[in-house]
Scaffold this active site. Structure first.
Site, PDB file in Angstrom:
ATOM      1  N   SER A  49      -8.620   4.675  -9.886  1.00 40.56           N
ATOM      2  CA  SER A  49      -8.712   4.032  -8.429  1.00 40.56           C
ATOM      3  C   SER A  49      -7.954   2.625  -8.831  1.00 40.56           C
ATOM      4  O   SER A  49      -8.346   2.021 -10.036  1.00 40.56           O
ATOM      5  CB  SER A  49     -10.273   3.762  -8.074  1.00 40.56           C
ATOM      6  OG  SER A  49     -10.287   3.090  -6.831  1.00 40.56           O
ATOM      7  N   GLU A  50      -7.312   2.155  -7.927  1.00 36.75           N
ATOM      8  CA  GLU A  50      -6.265   1.289  -8.010  1.00 36.75           C
ATOM      9  C   GLU A  50      -7.049  -0.249  -8.331  1.00 36.75           C
ATOM     10  O   GLU A  50      -6.408  -1.029  -8.692  1.00 36.75           O
ATOM     11  CB  GLU A  50      -5.240   0.982  -6.922  1.00 36.75           C
ATOM     12  CG  GLU A  50      -6.059   0.629  -5.691  1.00 36.75           C
ATOM     13  CD  GLU A  50      -4.922   1.067  -4.461  1.00 36.75           C
ATOM     14  OE1 GLU A  50      -4.875   0.183  -3.667  1.00 36.75           O
ATOM     15  OE2 GLU A  50      -4.605   2.142  -4.423  1.00 36.75           O
ATOM     16  N   ASN A  51      -8.413  -0.260  -7.815  1.00 37.25           N
ATOM     17  CA  ASN A  51      -9.038  -1.495  -8.234  1.00 37.25           C
ATOM     18  C   ASN A  51      -9.585  -1.547  -9.669  1.00 37.25           C
ATOM     19  O   ASN A  51     -10.236  -2.602 -10.031  1.00 37.25           O
ATOM     20  CB  ASN A  51     -10.284  -1.495  -7.303  1.00 37.25           C
ATOM     21  CG  ASN A  51     -11.268  -0.273  -7.224  1.00 37.25           C
ATOM     22  OD1 ASN A  51     -10.881   0.850  -7.530  1.00 37.25           O
ATOM     23  ND2 ASN A  51     -12.799  -0.656  -7.050  1.00 37.25           N
ATOM     24  N   GLY A 132      -1.930   0.010  -2.375  1.00 34.94           N
ATOM     25  CA  GLY A 132      -1.326   0.399  -3.550  1.00 34.94           C
ATOM     26  C   GLY A 132      -0.333   1.551  -3.288  1.00 34.94           C
ATOM     27  O   GLY A 132      -0.069   2.118  -4.314  1.00 34.94           O
TER      28      GLY A 132
END
Length: 217
Positions: A49-51, A132
Site C-alpha cells: 500500500s502506497e502509504n 499514487g
C-alpha cells in the site's frame, strides 16, 4: 443471446486467480482493494500500500479493526506475519523504481493503446484524486484495470482514445470488466474471456475501440 454480468466481487475474484506466487502487488483504492479477500491462501503474495505497508492480508472482521492498520484508501487492513511499515517516501521509491510486479487500478477510461484515465473526469464539479496512480501506472511492471464495461448511462469505458485527462500513456496490460477479460497488445485489444451467453458482436457493440477475438476454441 442472454448473459449475466459479473458482480464486483466476481470481477476481483477473477483478477485474484491471475496473481502468481511471489508477486509484489499494489491494490488501488476502491474495487481493487477487495482482491485481498480472494487471494489463494496457499500462495505467498506480498500486498503493498502506497502509504507505506508491505504484507497486508484480507480485510479484518469488524471486531478486529485497528485504527492504526489502514491502507491508502483509509480502509482497515490486516498485517500478515512478517509484514512491515515504512516511510511514505520509501513506499514511492518502491513504486517508481520498478519493484512492484503488478498494480491493479480502477479506471474511468482505457484506450485501445493502453492509455489510462482514472483520476479526473474533467467535469467542473468533480473532485480530482491523483494519489499514487500516476507513479504506479509508469512504475509497476504490469498494470491491470478493474472496472464496469460501461458507465451508468451506458457509455463505453474502453475507447479508441481517452477523452478524460490521462493518468498514464500506453501503460495498461490487461482489463478485467463485468463482461470480459481483455489484453492490451501491440496488435490491438484481444478478448481472452467473455461472460457466458454473450456473443462477440454484443461485446463489440458496448466497446468503442475495435476488439480482436482471441478466445481459445
Amino acid at each position: 443471446m442472454t448473459y449475466q454480468r459479473l458482480t464486483r466481487d466476481q470481477i476481483v475474484q477473477r483478477v485474484a486467480k491471475d496473481i502468481p506466487e511471489g508477486a509484489y502487488v499494489n491494490l488501488g483504492i476502491g474495487l481493487p482493494t477487495k482482491i485481498a479477500n480472494y487471494l489463494d491462501k496457499d500462495k505467498e503474495i506480498f500486498l503493498h500500500s502506497e502509504n507505506g505497508v508491505l504484507g497486508m492480508g484480507p480485510a479484518p472482521a469488524p471486531e478486529d479493526q485497528d485504527p492504526e492498520l489502514i491502507n491508502a484508501g483509509k480502509e482497515y487492513i490486516t498485517l500478515l506475519t512478517g509484514g512491515s511499515f515504512f516511510h511514505h517516501g520509501d513506499s514511492f521509491t518502491m513504486m517508481r523504481g520498478g519493484h512492484i510486479d503488478i498494480c491493479v487500478l480502477g479506471a474511468f477510461q482505457v484506450a485501445a493503446n493502453g492509455d489510462l484515465a482514472n483520476w479526473h473526469t474533467g467535469a467542473a464539479d468533480a473532485i480530482p484524486a491523483v494519489g499514487g496512480a500516476m507513479d504506479l501506472a509508469v512504475g509497476a511492471r504490469n498494470v491491470y484495470v478493474t472496472m464496469e464495461h460501461v458507465t451508468k448511462s451506458g457509455e463505453p469505458k474502453i475507447v479508441t482514445r481517452c477523452t478524460y485527462p490521462l493518468t498514464g500513456v500506453a501503460c495498461v496490460n490487461r482489463i478485467y470488466t463485468d463482461l470480459a477479460v481483455i489484453d492490451v497488445t501491440p496488435d490491438g485489444l484481444i478478448v481472452r474471456e467473455m461472460v457466458t451467453g454473450m456473443s462477440f458482436d454484443e461485446l463489440q457493440a458496448v466497446t468503442d475501440a475495435p476488439l480482436i477475438d482471441g478466445r481459445k476454441a
